[in-house]
Design a protein around this motif. Structure first.
Motif, short mmCIF file in Angstrom:
data_model
loop_
_atom_site.label_atom_id
_atom_site.label_comp_id
_atom_site.label_asym_id
_atom_site.label_seq_id
_atom_site.Cartn_x
_atom_site.Cartn_y
_atom_site.Cartn_z
N GLY A 43 -7.47 64.42 102.79
CA GLY A 43 -7.70 65.86 102.81
C GLY A 43 -9.08 66.16 102.26
N ILE A 44 -9.81 67.05 102.93
CA ILE A 44 -11.18 67.36 102.52
C ILE A 44 -11.33 68.87 102.38
CG2 ILE A 44 -13.62 67.30 103.20
CD1 ILE A 44 -13.01 64.68 104.62
N TYR A 45 -11.67 69.30 101.17
CA TYR A 45 -11.91 70.73 100.91
C TYR A 45 -13.31 70.85 100.31
CZ TYR A 45 -10.60 75.57 99.68
OH TYR A 45 -10.53 76.94 99.59
N VAL A 46 -14.30 70.92 101.15
CA VAL A 46 -15.72 71.05 100.79
C VAL A 46 -16.13 69.88 99.89
CG1 VAL A 46 -17.51 72.74 100.22
CG2 VAL A 46 -15.26 73.54 100.91
N GLY A 47 -16.88 70.12 98.79
CA GLY A 47 -17.37 69.02 97.97
C GLY A 47 -18.07 69.52 96.72
N SER A 48 -18.59 68.61 95.94
CA SER A 48 -19.20 68.93 94.65
C SER A 48 -20.67 69.32 94.78
CB SER A 48 -19.10 67.72 93.73
OG SER A 48 -19.94 66.67 94.20
N ARG A 49 -21.21 69.82 93.67
CA ARG A 49 -22.63 70.17 93.64
C ARG A 49 -23.51 68.94 93.88
NH1 ARG A 49 -26.51 71.50 88.55
NH2 ARG A 49 -27.95 72.97 89.54
#
Length: 334
Positions: free
Chosen positions: A280-286
């Motif tokens: 599952g992928i929900y966007v990402g980190s800075r």
């Protein structure tokens, strides 16, 4: 300053333009003059049904915005007035795996979004944008761009010569097409529109499949890969397409699971029998955002924008999103 707010549960009719007071930036905050927003299906979902997403009203929508720094609060280093920046989708996800604290900092849902003339944002929830990009182009990066990058690079471990399957021609899929092509991968992409598939081919797609004329598109993908299947699938459809994506992905391949657009049921047995990784992928980190921006800058890659709207015409942008006729991103310029 002016801002669009979700004021009630009447869908797009509940989106109202309001005049709001914005305090000076506090410690650790940066005041940003927003110049552009890009919209995502998630933004439309929040506006359409804020109750289902447990969103407190009123709420400024949208996660994706870019602009210029006006002022910095106490203790802020690394940013100065005039810097060109974009906000991070999650204001509290710096690095590492996602956490509950990060999830609670999603702009345009859990916290206020960026469909406004100005916003105070966390200094550690901002990144500088590549010099060659316009504000409109940079605004497309925080959600769709970073989601595609995470699916391909840290999750998919994409390398030159790999074969990637992309579903549809929305923002995430077109970013994934651009990134994968840049990295030397072969891309198969699906759409119900031959016109959109021709555009994808012009952007570097290796093979295309019209899923309307070829409803068993997973079989077509297997034929294109001589029965092996693709190395990586960026799955934006949801449960309604996941079964076909599982069939189209090779043994021990990877599926980056992103979408919620198509409802349905899934038989999980082939995931086990094919030793697939489904993440599952929900966007990402800075920090991932910064990594992506370095690659974009090095290649001078430009995001694909289908259409831009004036700030005052923001509701029309969401109607266009709902109609699903766009190729790439929809942008609101401020």
């Amino acid at each position: 300053m002016r801002a669009w707010q979700i004021e009630n549960t009447e869908g797009l009719d509940g989106l109202k333009l309001a005049e709001l007071e914005l305090p000076d930036p506090g410690p650790g905050e940066v005041r940003v003059r927003l110049r552009a927003n890009a919209i995502n299906y998630r933004d439309l979902s929040v506006i359409s049904d804020p109750v289902a997403r447990d969103v407190e009203l009123p709420r400024i929508p949208n996660s994706d915005g870019a602009g210029e720094v006006l002022a910095v609060g106490a203790g802020v280093t690394g940013f100065a007035p005039g810097d060109r920046v974009a906000g991070c989708f999650f204001q509290n996800w710096i690095d590492g795996p996602c956490t509950a604290e990060a999830m609670a900092s999603a702009m345009g849902g859990e916290i206020e979004g960026v469909l406004a003339e100005e916003r105070n944002l966390r200094a550690d929830g901002l990144v500088k944008i590549p010099d060659h990009l316009s504000f409109a182009e940079a605004a497309t990066l925080p959600c769709a761009g970073l989601t595609a990058w995470r699916a391909l690079v840290p999750v998919g471990k994409l390398k030159a010569g790999d074969t990637v399957l992309l579903l549809g021609t929305g923002g995430v899929s077109i970013f994934a097409l651009q990134f994968a092509t840049l990295m030397g991968a072969r891309v198969i992409i699906t759409s119900s529109s031959d016109e959109k598939l021709a555009k994808a081919k012009a952007l570097g797609a290796w093979q295309t499949v019209n899923y309307r004329s070829t409803p068993d598109w997973e079989k077509a993908v297997l034929e294109m890969t001589e029965g092996r299947g693709v190395d990586l699938t960026v799955e934006v459809g949801g449960a309604g397409t996941l079964q076909k994506s599982i069939a189209a992905t090779r043994i021990a391949g990877t599926i980056g699971f992103i979408g919620i657009l198509a409802g349905g049921e899934v038989n999980p047995r082939p995931i086990m029998s094919k030793s697939l990784t489904v993440q599952g992928i929900y966007v990402g980190s800075r920090n991932l955002f910064r990594d992506m921006n370095r690659a974009i800058a090095a290649a001078e890659l430009r995001p694909v924008i289908d259409r831009s709207f004036a700030f005052e015409d923001a509701p029309e942008a969401y109607r266009t999103m709902k109609a699903a006729g766009h190729f790439g991103k929809l942008v609101i310029e401020i």
